[in-house]
Write an enzyme that holds these catalytic residues in place. Structure first.
Site, mmCIF file in Angstrom:
data_model
loop_
_atom_site.group_PDB
_atom_site.id
_atom_site.type_symbol
_atom_site.label_atom_id
_atom_site.label_comp_id
_atom_site.label_asym_id
_atom_site.label_seq_id
_atom_site.Cartn_x
_atom_site.Cartn_y
_atom_site.Cartn_z
ATOM 1 N N LEU A 245 0.823 -1.227 0.000
ATOM 2 C CA LEU A 245 0.000 0.000 0.000
ATOM 3 C C LEU A 245 0.855 1.274 0.000
ATOM 4 C CD1 LEU A 245 -2.830 1.370 0.341
ATOM 5 C CD2 LEU A 245 -2.478 1.171 2.799
ATOM 6 N N ASP A 246 1.528 1.504 1.146
ATOM 7 C CA ASP A 246 2.285 2.747 1.309
ATOM 8 C C ASP A 246 3.472 2.782 0.347
ATOM 9 O OD1 ASP A 246 0.762 3.741 3.579
ATOM 10 O OD2 ASP A 246 1.661 2.116 4.725
HETATM 11 C C1 BG6 Z 1 4.212 0.468 6.100
HETATM 12 C C2 BG6 Z 1 4.905 1.800 5.975
HETATM 13 O O1 BG6 Z 1 3.459 0.200 4.961
HETATM 14 O O2 BG6 Z 1 3.346 0.476 7.239
HETATM 15 C C3 BG6 Z 1 5.651 2.137 7.264
HETATM 16 O O3 BG6 Z 1 5.825 1.768 4.892
HETATM 17 C C4 BG6 Z 1 4.667 2.102 8.442
HETATM 18 O O4 BG6 Z 1 6.245 3.412 7.151
HETATM 19 C C5 BG6 Z 1 3.995 0.732 8.492
HETATM 20 O O5 BG6 Z 1 5.355 2.321 9.670
HETATM 21 C C6 BG6 Z 1 2.958 0.634 9.612
HETATM 22 O O6 BG6 Z 1 1.929 1.536 9.350
HETATM 23 P P1 BG6 Z 1 0.802 1.957 10.371
HETATM 24 O O7 BG6 Z 1 -0.207 2.680 9.498
HETATM 25 O O8 BG6 Z 1 0.231 0.712 10.950
HETATM 26 O O9 BG6 Z 1 1.419 2.838 11.397
HETATM 27 MG MG MG Z 2 5.538 0.297 1.044
#
Ligand code: BG6
Ligand code: MG
Length: 224
Positions: free
Chosen positions: A10-11
């Site tokens: 996703l991210d």
């Molecule tokens: C990942 C990101 O997809 O998700 C990280 O790349 C992030 O940067 C991790 O820390 C956890 O995300 P969340 O939304 O549960 O804090």
């Molecule tokens: Mg990612």
């Protein structure tokens, strides 16, 4: 021929949320009097929330109590969510929606494989949750990337063999996870960082015209 499934991180693949994580971690680091740069933020890509805070504390040489740790995690997430709640479909990265819709129209199985515990909220916010057959996120796994658990779970839920899966990933840990799962790994980002992926493209606009079709037809079927 067995179906090819497509698993999206996703991210950094679907949305550029790294900038929001950065803002929220930066404010937290400031409160702790720890210097936190964009380069360090790069190292948090694909890394779980808990591990991210541990790393920031390590960089700043700080030890805190468990209660403080949990409070910091909660306030970081609260700030992060304030940015997420302002997101809409215009924040999808270039050609992501086109690629998802193309796969959907071809009836290919599609999954999300993300470390984020906020994944469902982001998919809803950008109105693309209906395009995914399966969602596996940070709430569903016990081992974070580079462990392949998230992608193996997605394959299992889709009822597709790992070697029939293709993974889109922007993080080093995520590409390693896809490789260990014995899936075709496609890095989204720079070749310098993601050199261990089977293919690397800057973004979805760079995918060659017939690339998806060739993946579906197993032209690049797995290394195993
Ligand atoms: C990942 C990101 O997809 O998700 C990280 O790349 C992030 O940067 C991790 O820390 C956890 O995300 P969340 O939304 O549960 O804090
Ligand atoms: Mg990612």
């Amino acid at each position: 021929m067995s179906k090819t499934a497509f698993i999206f991180d996703l991210d950094g693949v679907i949305v550029d949320t790294a900038k929001y994580h950065f803002l929220a971690w930066q404010r937290l680091a400031k409160r702790l009097d720890i210097e936190f740069t964009e380069e360090e933020n790069e190292q948090l890509k694909g890394v779980s929330r808990v591990r991210s805070l541990q790393k920031i504390l390590e960089w700043g040489n700080k030890t805190i109590s468990e209660t403080e740790f949990n409070d910091l995690m909660a306030s970081k997430n609260e700030e992060y969510l304030s940015y997420i709640d302002d997101m809409d479909q215009s924040e999808l990265l270039p050609d992501v929606l086109k690629t998802l819709k193309d796969l959907k129209s071809k009836k290919q199985p599609i999954a999300l494989g993300s470390a984020s515990k906020n994944a469902r909220r982001i998919l809803k916010q950008t109105s693309i949750n209906d395009l995914f057959d399966v969602i596996v996120d940070g709430n569903d796994v016990s081992k974070a990337k580079p462990d392949p658990e998230v992608f193996l779970n997605a394959a299992k839920l889709l009822n597709v063999k790992p070697e029939d899966c293709v993974v889109f990933e922007d993080s080093v840990a995520g590409v390693t996870a896809a490789n260990s799962a014995n899936m075709v790994s496609i890095g989204i980002g720079s070749k310098e960082v993601l050199g261990h992926a089977d293919f690397v493209f800057k973004d979805f606009t760079e995918l060659p015209g017939d690339f998806i079709k060739e993946l579906i037809n197993k032209k690049y079927a797995n290394k195993a």
